[in-house]
Write a protein that holds these residues in place. Structure first.
Motif, PDB file in Angstrom:
ATOM      1  N   ALA A 197      86.368  65.535  38.093  1.00 39.05           N
ATOM      2  CA  ALA A 197      85.498  64.526  37.643  1.00 39.05           C
ATOM      3  C   ALA A 197      86.344  63.512  36.866  1.00 39.05           C
ATOM      4  CB  ALA A 197      84.325  65.110  36.602  1.00 39.05           C
ATOM      5  N   VAL A 198      86.025  62.401  36.626  1.00 37.92           N
ATOM      6  CA  VAL A 198      86.902  61.316  35.963  1.00 37.92           C
ATOM      7  C   VAL A 198      85.768  60.758  34.784  1.00 37.92           C
ATOM      8  CG1 VAL A 198      88.219  59.229  36.294  1.00 37.92           C
ATOM      9  CG2 VAL A 198      88.315  60.963  37.767  1.00 37.92           C
ATOM     10  N   ASP A 226      84.190  56.843  42.444  1.00 40.67           N
ATOM     11  CA  ASP A 226      83.531  57.142  43.657  1.00 40.67           C
ATOM     12  C   ASP A 226      84.244  57.142  45.093  1.00 40.67           C
ATOM     13  OD1 ASP A 226      80.517  57.716  44.426  1.00 40.67           O
ATOM     14  OD2 ASP A 226      81.125  55.845  45.676  1.00 40.67           O
ATOM     15  N   LEU A 227      84.876  56.155  45.223  1.00 40.16           N
ATOM     16  CA  LEU A 227      85.629  55.942  46.438  1.00 40.16           C
ATOM     17  C   LEU A 227      86.690  57.026  46.698  1.00 40.16           C
ATOM     18  CD1 LEU A 227      86.489  51.955  46.320  1.00 40.16           C
ATOM     19  CD2 LEU A 227      84.927  53.139  48.158  1.00 40.16           C
ATOM     20  N   VAL A 228      87.141  57.616  45.792  1.00 42.62           N
ATOM     21  CA  VAL A 228      88.236  58.622  46.121  1.00 42.62           C
ATOM     22  C   VAL A 228      87.438  59.996  46.164  1.00 42.62           C
ATOM     23  CG1 VAL A 228      90.114  57.465  44.877  1.00 42.62           C
ATOM     24  CG2 VAL A 228      88.759  59.454  43.550  1.00 42.62           C
ATOM     25  N   GLY A 229      85.971  60.192  45.817  1.00 46.27           N
ATOM     26  CA  GLY A 229      85.335  60.992  46.020  1.00 46.27           C
ATOM     27  C   GLY A 229      85.096  61.905  44.859  1.00 46.27           C
ATOM     28  N   ALA A 230      85.554  61.475  43.754  1.00 44.63           N
ATOM     29  CA  ALA A 230      85.221  62.400  42.430  1.00 44.63           C
ATOM     30  C   ALA A 230      84.080  61.917  41.804  1.00 44.63           C
ATOM     31  CB  ALA A 230      86.766  61.878  41.509  1.00 44.63           C
ATOM     32  N   HIS A 231      83.749  62.563  40.588  1.00 51.28           N
ATOM     33  CA  HIS A 231      82.248  62.544  40.119  1.00 51.28           C
ATOM     34  C   HIS A 231      82.637  61.747  38.846  1.00 51.28           C
ATOM     35  CE1 HIS A 231      78.192  63.132  39.191  1.00 51.28           C
ATOM     36  NE2 HIS A 231      78.772  63.542  37.929  1.00 51.28           N
ATOM     37  N   PRO A 232      82.056  60.332  38.755  1.00 48.25           N
ATOM     38  CA  PRO A 232      82.100  59.574  37.273  1.00 48.25           C
ATOM     39  C   PRO A 232      81.180  60.292  36.329  1.00 48.25           C
ATOM     40  CG  PRO A 232      81.624  58.299  39.060  1.00 48.25           C
ATOM     41  CD  PRO A 232      81.307  59.640  39.722  1.00 48.25           C
ATOM     42  N   LEU A 233      82.017  60.336  35.042  1.00 47.60           N
ATOM     43  CA  LEU A 233      81.040  61.140  33.992  1.00 47.60           C
ATOM     44  C   LEU A 233      81.252  59.912  32.966  1.00 47.60           C
ATOM     45  CD1 LEU A 233      79.915  62.846  31.908  1.00 47.60           C
ATOM     46  CD2 LEU A 233      81.902  63.814  31.574  1.00 47.60           C
ATOM     47  N   GLY A 238      80.432  70.355  34.450  1.00 47.15           N
ATOM     48  CA  GLY A 238      80.434  69.870  35.801  1.00 47.15           C
ATOM     49  C   GLY A 238      82.012  70.105  36.256  1.00 47.15           C
ATOM     50  N   PRO A 239      82.205  69.440  37.308  1.00 48.66           N
ATOM     51  CA  PRO A 239      83.583  69.659  37.797  1.00 48.66           C
ATOM     52  C   PRO A 239      84.579  69.237  36.818  1.00 48.66           C
ATOM     53  CG  PRO A 239      82.360  67.920  38.982  1.00 48.66           C
ATOM     54  CD  PRO A 239      81.427  68.517  38.071  1.00 48.66           C
ATOM     55  N   PRO A 240      85.852  69.835  36.996  1.00 45.95           N
ATOM     56  CA  PRO A 240      87.038  69.603  35.934  1.00 45.95           C
ATOM     57  C   PRO A 240      87.266  68.008  35.896  1.00 45.95           C
ATOM     58  CG  PRO A 240      87.779  70.788  38.118  1.00 45.95           C
ATOM     59  CD  PRO A 240      86.537  70.699  38.131  1.00 45.95           C
ATOM     60  N   VAL A 241      87.759  67.811  34.729  1.00 49.27           N
ATOM     61  CA  VAL A 241      88.023  66.417  34.254  1.00 49.27           C
ATOM     62  C   VAL A 241      89.447  66.081  34.470  1.00 49.27           C
ATOM     63  CG1 VAL A 241      88.191  64.560  32.587  1.00 49.27           C
ATOM     64  CG2 VAL A 241      85.948  66.066  32.900  1.00 49.27           C
ATOM     65  N   LYS A 242      89.793  65.401  35.484  1.00 52.83           N
ATOM     66  CA  LYS A 242      91.083  65.317  35.812  1.00 52.83           C
ATOM     67  C   LYS A 242      91.790  63.791  35.194  1.00 52.83           C
ATOM     68  CE  LYS A 242      91.537  68.980  38.255  1.00 52.83           C
ATOM     69  NZ  LYS A 242      91.953  68.927  39.639  1.00 52.83           N
ATOM     70  N   ALA A 243      90.736  62.771  35.084  1.00 54.93           N
ATOM     71  CA  ALA A 243      91.504  61.686  34.271  1.00 54.93           C
ATOM     72  C   ALA A 243      90.506  61.141  33.181  1.00 54.93           C
ATOM     73  CB  ALA A 243      91.824  60.613  35.421  1.00 54.93           C
ATOM     74  N   ILE A 244      91.035  60.227  32.268  1.00 53.40           N
ATOM     75  CA  ILE A 244      90.107  59.622  31.415  1.00 53.40           C
ATOM     76  C   ILE A 244      90.731  57.981  31.814  1.00 53.40           C
ATOM     77  CG2 ILE A 244      89.459  58.966  29.001  1.00 53.40           C
ATOM     78  CD1 ILE A 244      90.334  61.964  28.468  1.00 53.40           C
ATOM     79  N   VAL A 245      89.686  57.050  32.045  1.00 51.45           N
ATOM     80  CA  VAL A 245      89.799  55.793  32.311  1.00 51.45           C
ATOM     81  C   VAL A 245      89.230  54.795  31.290  1.00 51.45           C
ATOM     82  CG1 VAL A 245      89.560  53.863  33.885  1.00 51.45           C
ATOM     83  CG2 VAL A 245      89.985  56.303  34.819  1.00 51.45           C
ATOM     84  N   PRO A 246      89.778  54.417  30.046  1.00 52.89           N
ATOM     85  CA  PRO A 246      89.367  53.378  29.252  1.00 52.89           C
ATOM     86  C   PRO A 246      89.681  52.117  29.727  1.00 52.89           C
ATOM     87  CG  PRO A 246      91.344  54.368  28.419  1.00 52.89           C
ATOM     88  CD  PRO A 246      91.300  55.034  29.545  1.00 52.89           C
TER      89      PRO A 246
END
Ligand SMILES: Cc1ncc(COP(=O)(O)O)c(C=O)c1O
Length: 370
Positions: free
Chosen positions: A79-80, A95-102, A127-135
């Motif tokens: 998740a990101v 979404d394009l890399v297949g990760a889930h947006p939170l 949910g799935p582990p959060v791998k990045a935060i995008v401010p």
């Protein structure tokens, strides 16, 4: 009556026409159009401008975000976290890399990620582990990096900055894009630093991430025709790099003019019915957009149009409300009340460096008279 446009990339070309035409001709005559001297020089110059060790150019800002996420190994099962009040590209790249947006809420005054809601979302997410935060440094205003970096550090999650609208913006004197592991920029023509077409770049001071982004951006090649990892094709054209090198020389002065325009709107155009954009302490806002709020937004929009002042609404629909993404994202606890509210209240006014004093005064007058 001619309408003052909200942005005017043609005026930016005309302001530096001779130099840009020279750059275009130089590349055309060189016979070398992809990954040559202009791209390499621009990457060095832009990295130096931002204060990062490396710059990896790309075809678009969307690709710059995708390159970073893929280079970090983020994909399905991850998740990101980001915001919903942004250009769709911020969320679509996840979404394009297949990760889930939170998606988390924003601060009502400056429209950037709410650190409180971020903290709450991270503490309750199952949910799935959060791998990045995008401010997102939206409209040219830096997100609250002190608090976001502190929270990210506490949860052990890297920060990737979406700087697509914030070339030259700073936070406590340091350029955005240098706080997280990497920053992504767009050079779409209307951006503070805009090409004559699409363009984007990653900045980072992490040598391993730099190397990995370079692999991903060109078919996974270290050596021509041998793909080490699956990659894409995302290259900045030589011609765009040459144009960006010209425009980069004027970026700080152009940002200064944007700030002057914003100051005039804020002071000379002050009106109790219109809320000017908030600026947090320590934030060097570069006014990619000048975004006001009003309870009577639609009336304000008509009022401006009647006076020849163009406006736009960025963004009319949060990403989680858009058909493509409504079912593909999760929201932080309690939903996104501020994100839901602001599209009814916001209005972008003209702010571009080549605006004349007369055009500035027309915007000031429209604000004051409302
Ligand atoms: C906040 C934000 N992120 C990402 C992007 C994507 O950039 P590009 O249009 O160059 O793909 C944009 C540009 O519209 C943007 O404004």
């Amino acid at each position: 009556m001619t309408m003052i446009p909200v942005a005017n990339p043609g005026a930016a070309y005309r302001a530096h026409r001779e130099e840009i035409d020279e750059a275009l001709g130089r590349v055309a005559r060189s016979g070398w159009y992809i990954m040559g001297e202009e791209v390499s020089a621009f990457e060095h110059e832009f990295a130096a401008f931002v204060g990062a060790d490396h710059c990896i150019s790309a075809a678009t800002g969307t690709d710059a975000l995708v390159l970073i996420l893929r280079a970090m190994g983020i994909g399905p099962g991850d998740a990101v976290v980001t915001v919903s009040h942004t250009a769709v590209a911020t969320v679509s790249s996840i979404d394009l890399v297949g990760a889930h947006p939170l998606l988390v809420d924003i601060d009502e005054a400056d429209f950037t990620m709410s650190p409180d809601h971020l903290d709450e979302a991270l503490s309750t997410w199952s949910g799935p582990p959060v791998k990045a935060i995008v401010p997102v440094h939206l409209y040219g205003h830096p997100a609250d990096l002190d608090r976001i970096m502190e929270i990210a550090g506490r949860y052990g999650v890297p920060v990737v900055e979406d700087c697509a609208q914030a070339h030259g913006a700073s936070y406590r004197g340091r350029s955005v894009g240098t706080f997280g592991v990497a920053g992504a920029f767009s050079f779409y023509p209307t951006k503070n630093l805009g090409a004559l077409g699409d363009g984007g770049a990653v900045v980072t001071s992490d040598a391993a991430l730099d190397a990995r982004c370079r692999l991903v951006k060109q078919y996974g090649w270290q050596q021509r025709y041998v793909s080490e990892i699956p990659g894409i094709n995302s290259r900045l054209d030589e011609i765009q790099a040459a144009v960006l090198r010209v425009k980069l020389k004027y970026l700080s002065a152009d940002n200064g003019r944007r700030v002057n325009l914003a100051d005039a709107y804020r002071t000379l155009g002050a009106n109790p019915r219109i809320v000017p954009p908030g600026v947090k302490p320590g934030s060097g806002h570069v006014y990619h957009q000048y975004v006001v709020q009003s309870d009577q937004r639609d009336r304000l929009e008509t009022h401006c149009r009647d006076r020849g002042v163009g406006t736009s609404i960025l963004y009319p629909l949060p990403v989680h409300r858009q058909p493509a993404y409504a079912g593909r994202v999760s929201l932080g606890p309690g939903g996104l009340p501020v994100t839901e509210r602001v599209p009814e209240r916001i209005l972008c006014l003209p702010v571009w460096p080549e605006m004349s004093d007369g055009q500035r005064d027309a915007v000031v007058g429209a604000l004051r008279e409302f």
